[in-house]
Design an enzyme around this catalytic site. Structure first.
Site, PDB file in Angstrom:
ATOM      1  N   ARG A  13       0.828  -1.214   0.000  1.00  0.00           N
ATOM      2  CA  ARG A  13       0.000   0.000   0.000  1.00  0.00           C
ATOM      3  C   ARG A  13       0.858   1.258   0.000  1.00  0.00           C
ATOM      4  O   ARG A  13       0.458   2.285  -0.548  1.00  0.00           O
ATOM      5  CB  ARG A  13      -0.967  -0.001   1.180  1.00  0.00           C
ATOM      6  N   SER A  40      -4.590   4.622   5.860  1.00  0.00           N
ATOM      7  CA  SER A  40      -4.459   3.227   5.445  1.00  0.00           C
ATOM      8  C   SER A  40      -4.061   3.103   3.982  1.00  0.00           C
ATOM      9  O   SER A  40      -3.402   2.143   3.590  1.00  0.00           O
ATOM     10  CB  SER A  40      -5.782   2.488   5.678  1.00  0.00           C
ATOM     11  N   GLU A  61     -18.929   4.797   0.187  1.00  0.00           N
ATOM     12  CA  GLU A  61     -18.170   4.237  -0.930  1.00  0.00           C
ATOM     13  C   GLU A  61     -18.950   4.235  -2.239  1.00  0.00           C
ATOM     14  O   GLU A  61     -18.377   4.436  -3.312  1.00  0.00           O
ATOM     15  CB  GLU A  61     -17.711   2.811  -0.591  1.00  0.00           C
ATOM     16  N   ASP A 120      -7.865  -7.833  11.555  1.00  0.00           N
ATOM     17  CA  ASP A 120      -9.143  -7.173  11.284  1.00  0.00           C
ATOM     18  C   ASP A 120     -10.283  -8.182  11.106  1.00  0.00           C
ATOM     19  O   ASP A 120     -11.449  -7.825  11.189  1.00  0.00           O
ATOM     20  CB  ASP A 120      -9.047  -6.299  10.025  1.00  0.00           C
TER      21      ASP A 120
END
Length: 317
Positions: A13, A40, A61, A120
């Protein structure tokens, strides 16, 4: 000296963040959108340098995808950023109707894909996203293996006209691809040469495939490892050329066994040259909470699992 070695670990990322920041400086049409996950997605540098070209949509989103589609009409090149789960499953209708159906030039950029976002838990660990996105007509699907390749892919997709799904991850993983290697959409990269078995891998599993090839070498088995960074369009020629030598293949991916790289490769084999194939993938299940290492081990995605699959594929020739 081996060409593909590493001296550090970085998250893929961050490669996206670095590529996006560079695009901000070199392409004035690039704009970025995020659904409340700037940190993130490592978008801070882009925002710092180009605040007027960034849109914080919040936890909305579906709106983000529709806004991105609209921005393309004015010639902008929108990069959307959120977790892979929210980039695909949550907004599939918006991507299908507003982006893919009309071929909008939107780059759907998705972090925290697969199992390796770890703790997560299962609800965030999407393992179906490659299948969802590759089924959309005209959608290019890219799944990068390390920091350098993710940065290069981010730069490359800005030049590609049409919708793209770019998939990357959360954990720090080995950086082993050359820093300045040109990224060619749809062009596989052969990492090792071998005559006994073909191993095609994508994403985080590329490094595991390289580790497996070293283990196999000590057993007298010579594996040809191919980095499949583009799931769609798939480099059929590279796969067929390799299996023409080796006569069997192992596919490796951090994705459900249904709908991913392995199934795409199976179609190529069925249509051209059926040879024994073994699959390294999550076997039709959801994930769970745990460290990336624990989950890779439990769900059979390690170098050792690739070694075992390779031996089975060879035994079926």
């Amino acid at each position: 000296m081996k060409k593909y070695t590493y001296t550090e670990k970085k998250d893929t990322r961050s490669g996206f963040g670095a590529g996006l920041a560079e695009l901000g400086d070199t392409n004035e049409n690039v704009v970025a959108l995020c659904a409340d996950l700037v940190g993130s997605l490592k978008m801070e540098k882009f925002i710092e340098n180009h605040p007027k070209r960034f849109f914080q949509v919040g936890i909305a989103e579906a709106n983000m995808m529709c806004i991105a589609a609209g921005l393309t009409i004015g010639g902008k090149i929108p990069f959307t950023g959120t977790f892979a789960n929210f980039s695909t499953g949550r907004v599939y209708d918006q991507i299908r109707q507003s982006i893919a159906y009309s071929g909008k030039n939107v780059k759907v950029c998705a972090s925290h894909a697969g199992l390796t976002l770890g703790e997560d838990g299962a609800t965030h660990q999407i393992l179906e996203d490659i299948g969802l996105m590759k089924m959309l007509p005209g959608m290019t699907v890219i799944n990068t293996c390390d920091y350098n390749q993710t940065k290069a892919a981010t730069l490359a997709i800005a030049e590609h006209v049409g919708p793209v799904y770019l998939r990357f991850g959360r954990p720090k993983v080995p950086v082993f691809m050359p820093e300045n290697e040109k990224f060619e959409i749809g062009k596989a990269i052969q990492l090792t040469e071998g005559n006994d078995v073909t191993i095609v891998a994508t994403g985080h599993l590329v490094w595991e495939a390289l580790q497996a090839s070293e283990k196999l070498e000590t057993m007298g088995i010579h594996a040809e490892v191919i980095n499949i960074h583009t799931i769609k369009p798939l480099d059929n020629q590279a796969i067929l050329k390799s299996i023409g030598k080796t006569g069997c293949i192992v596919t490796a991916e951090e994705h459900n066994i249904l709908g991913g790289l392995g199934e795409s490769v199976s179609r190529v084999l069925a249509e051209n040259n059926p040879v024994p194939q073994e699959f390294i993938a999550v076997n039709d299940s959801f994930g769970e909470s745990g460290t990336p290492e624990q989950l890779m081990e439990k769900y059979g995605l390690t170098a050792n699992d690739i070694v075992l699959a390779t031996k089975k594929a060879i035994s079926r020739k």
